[in-house]
Design a protein around this motif. Structure first.
Motif, PDB file in Angstrom:
ATOM      1  N   MET A 192      -3.620  24.809  -4.826  1.00 58.44           N
ATOM      2  CA  MET A 192      -4.676  24.580  -5.820  1.00 58.44           C
ATOM      3  C   MET A 192      -4.871  25.730  -6.802  1.00 58.44           C
ATOM      4  O   MET A 192      -5.694  25.627  -7.708  1.00 58.44           O
ATOM      5  N   ALA A 193      -4.143  26.838  -6.668  1.00 64.03           N
ATOM      6  CA  ALA A 193      -4.342  27.992  -7.548  1.00 64.03           C
ATOM      7  C   ALA A 193      -3.004  28.629  -7.895  1.00 64.03           C
ATOM      8  O   ALA A 193      -2.092  28.664  -7.074  1.00 64.03           O
ATOM      9  N   GLY A 194      -2.914  29.122  -9.133  1.00 62.47           N
ATOM     10  CA  GLY A 194      -1.680  29.764  -9.569  1.00 62.47           C
ATOM     11  C   GLY A 194      -1.945  30.858 -10.582  1.00 62.47           C
ATOM     12  O   GLY A 194      -3.048  30.984 -11.122  1.00 62.47           O
ATOM     13  N   ILE A 195      -0.919  31.660 -10.833  1.00 58.89           N
ATOM     14  CA  ILE A 195      -0.964  32.706 -11.848  1.00 58.89           C
ATOM     15  C   ILE A 195       0.247  32.539 -12.763  1.00 58.89           C
ATOM     16  O   ILE A 195       1.279  32.007 -12.342  1.00 58.89           O
ATOM     17  N   GLU A 196       0.097  32.991 -14.024  1.00 61.82           N
ATOM     18  CA  GLU A 196       1.175  32.871 -15.006  1.00 61.82           C
ATOM     19  C   GLU A 196       1.239  34.118 -15.880  1.00 61.82           C
ATOM     20  O   GLU A 196       0.209  34.611 -16.324  1.00 61.82           O
ATOM     21  N   ALA A 197       2.441  34.612 -16.111  1.00 63.05           N
ATOM     22  CA  ALA A 197       2.690  35.681 -17.070  1.00 63.05           C
ATOM     23  C   ALA A 197       3.473  35.055 -18.217  1.00 63.05           C
ATOM     24  O   ALA A 197       4.517  34.443 -17.988  1.00 63.05           O
ATOM     25  N   LEU A 247       6.739  31.295 -23.502  1.00 65.30           N
ATOM     26  CA  LEU A 247       7.694  31.228 -22.396  1.00 65.30           C
ATOM     27  C   LEU A 247       7.195  32.162 -21.318  1.00 65.30           C
ATOM     28  O   LEU A 247       6.702  33.254 -21.609  1.00 65.30           O
ATOM     29  N   GLY A 248       7.327  31.745 -20.052  1.00 64.26           N
ATOM     30  CA  GLY A 248       6.857  32.620 -18.992  1.00 64.26           C
ATOM     31  C   GLY A 248       7.190  32.139 -17.614  1.00 64.26           C
ATOM     32  O   GLY A 248       7.909  31.154 -17.417  1.00 64.26           O
ATOM     33  N   LEU A 249       6.657  32.875 -16.655  1.00 61.88           N
ATOM     34  CA  LEU A 249       6.828  32.567 -15.240  1.00 61.88           C
ATOM     35  C   LEU A 249       5.472  32.388 -14.588  1.00 61.88           C
ATOM     36  O   LEU A 249       4.507  33.060 -14.948  1.00 61.88           O
ATOM     37  N   GLY A 250       5.418  31.493 -13.621  1.00 63.08           N
ATOM     38  CA  GLY A 250       4.197  31.258 -12.868  1.00 63.08           C
ATOM     39  C   GLY A 250       4.482  31.250 -11.386  1.00 63.08           C
ATOM     40  O   GLY A 250       5.635  31.120 -10.949  1.00 63.08           O
ATOM     41  N   TYR A 251       3.428  31.390 -10.610  1.00 71.94           N
ATOM     42  CA  TYR A 251       3.553  31.384  -9.158  1.00 71.94           C
ATOM     43  C   TYR A 251       2.349  30.648  -8.583  1.00 71.94           C
ATOM     44  O   TYR A 251       1.202  30.986  -8.900  1.00 71.94           O
ATOM     45  N   ASN A 252       2.604  29.627  -7.755  1.00 69.40           N
ATOM     46  CA  ASN A 252       1.528  28.887  -7.098  1.00 69.40           C
ATOM     47  C   ASN A 252       1.135  29.639  -5.827  1.00 69.40           C
ATOM     48  O   ASN A 252       1.834  29.588  -4.824  1.00 69.40           O
ATOM     49  N   ILE A 253       0.024  30.344  -5.906  1.00 71.15           N
ATOM     50  CA  ILE A 253      -0.464  31.126  -4.776  1.00 71.15           C
ATOM     51  C   ILE A 253      -0.832  30.199  -3.622  1.00 71.15           C
ATOM     52  O   ILE A 253      -0.528  30.472  -2.466  1.00 71.15           O
ATOM     53  N   THR A 254      -1.525  29.130  -3.946  1.00 70.96           N
ATOM     54  CA  THR A 254      -1.866  28.067  -2.999  1.00 70.96           C
ATOM     55  C   THR A 254      -1.576  26.752  -3.713  1.00 70.96           C
ATOM     56  O   THR A 254      -1.306  26.753  -4.914  1.00 70.96           O
ATOM     57  N   LYS A 264       7.826  28.257 -17.238  1.00 70.84           N
ATOM     58  CA  LYS A 264       6.982  27.398 -18.070  1.00 70.84           C
ATOM     59  C   LYS A 264       7.255  27.661 -19.544  1.00 70.84           C
ATOM     60  O   LYS A 264       7.387  28.809 -19.970  1.00 70.84           O
ATOM     61  N   GLY A 265       7.328  26.583 -20.306  1.00 73.56           N
ATOM     62  CA  GLY A 265       7.445  26.672 -21.752  1.00 73.56           C
ATOM     63  C   GLY A 265       6.340  25.856 -22.396  1.00 73.56           C
ATOM     64  O   GLY A 265       5.948  24.817 -21.873  1.00 73.56           O
ATOM     65  N   ARG A 266       5.814  26.352 -23.519  1.00 77.96           N
ATOM     66  CA  ARG A 266       4.795  25.626 -24.278  1.00 77.96           C
ATOM     67  C   ARG A 266       5.234  25.587 -25.738  1.00 77.96           C
ATOM     68  O   ARG A 266       5.741  26.574 -26.262  1.00 77.96           O
TER      69      ARG A 266
END
Length: 190
Positions: A157-162, A148-155, A111-113
Motif C-alpha cells: 500500500m505504500a511506495g517511494i519514487e525518485a 523518468l525514474g525508479l520506484g520501490y513498493n515498501i509495502t 516509471k515514465g510520465r
C-alpha cells in the motif's frame, strides 16, 4: 555533489541492489496520493530552488495510469551582485499519462510520465542602490513535460519514487528558459 543528489543516488543504488522476495502485485484499478520534495533547476541561475508538492493518480492497468501534480518552490537567487540581485520562485501544474515497468520478482519498478504542464516562474528584481528600479514580473508557458525514474513498493500500500523531471520551456523575450528537476516522493495507495 549536493546533499539531495547524494540522497537520490544512495536511494537509487540501494533500490537497485535490493531484491525483494515478494512477487509483483497487480495494482490495476487503484488510486494513490503522495507528497514530494526535490530540486528545481532553471537555466542560467546561481542557485537551484527547493521544490515540494503533492501528486495523485489512478492505475487503469498494472502498467498504465494517469497522474496529476502540483509543485512549488521556495525563493532562490537567480543572481546576487554588488549593486543588484534577483530572486525567483516557480509553480508547476501537470497532468501526465504514466507507464510503470515492474521488475520481475521484486518490488522495484521503472516509471515514465509524459503529459502537459504549466511552468510559471515569478521574479523579483532588486536594485541595491535605487529602490525605484525594483520590480516584479513573471513568465509562464504550457507545454510538454515528463519524467523518468525508479520506484520501490515498501509495502503493498505504500511506495517511494525518485524521478528526473523536465518541464515546459518558457520563452522570455525571444530566449528560451529550460527547467528540470529531481524529486523524491512517497505515496499511499487506496
Amino acid at each position: 555533489m549536493k546533499i539531495l543528489q547524494k540522497t537520490l543516488l544512495a536511494l537509487t543504488t540501494g533500490a537497485l541492489l535490493s531484491v525483494s522476495a515478494q512477487a509483483a502485485i497487480n495494482y490495476s484499478g487503484q488510486p494513490y496520493a503522495g507528497v514530494k520534495v526535490g530540486q528545481y533547476s532553471p537555466d542560467d541561475v546561481d542557485d537551484d530552488a527547493v521544490s515540494y508538492g503533492v501528486y495523485g493518480g489512478y492505475k487503469f492497468t498494472s502498467n498504465f495510469g494517469i497522474e496529476a501534480e502540483y509543485l512549488t518552490t521556495g525563493d532562490a537567487d537567480a543572481f546576487d551582485e554588488i549593486s543588484e540581485k534577483s530572486e525567483y520562485n516557480a509553480d508547476v501544474y501537470g497532468l501526465y499519462g504514466t507507464y510503470d515497468y515492474v521488475f520481475p520478482n521484486t518490488a522495484l519498478y521503472a516509471k515514465g510520465r509524459l503529459g502537459i504542464a504549466k511552468n510559471k516562474i515569478d521574479v523579483d528584481y532588486t536594485d541595491k542602490f535605487d529602490s525605484s528600479e525594483n520590480e516584479s514580473f513573471g513568465y509562464s508557458d504550457t507545454g510538454v513535460a515528463g519524467s523518468l525514474g525508479l520506484g520501490y513498493n515498501i509495502t503493498p500500500m505504500a511506495g517511494i519514487e525518485a524521478m528526473y523531471n523536465f518541464y515546459p520551456t518558457i520563452e522570455d523575450d525571444g530566449a528560451d528558459l529550460d527547467s528540470n528537476g529531481i524529486t523524491l516522493g512517497a505515496h499511499y495507495k487506496f
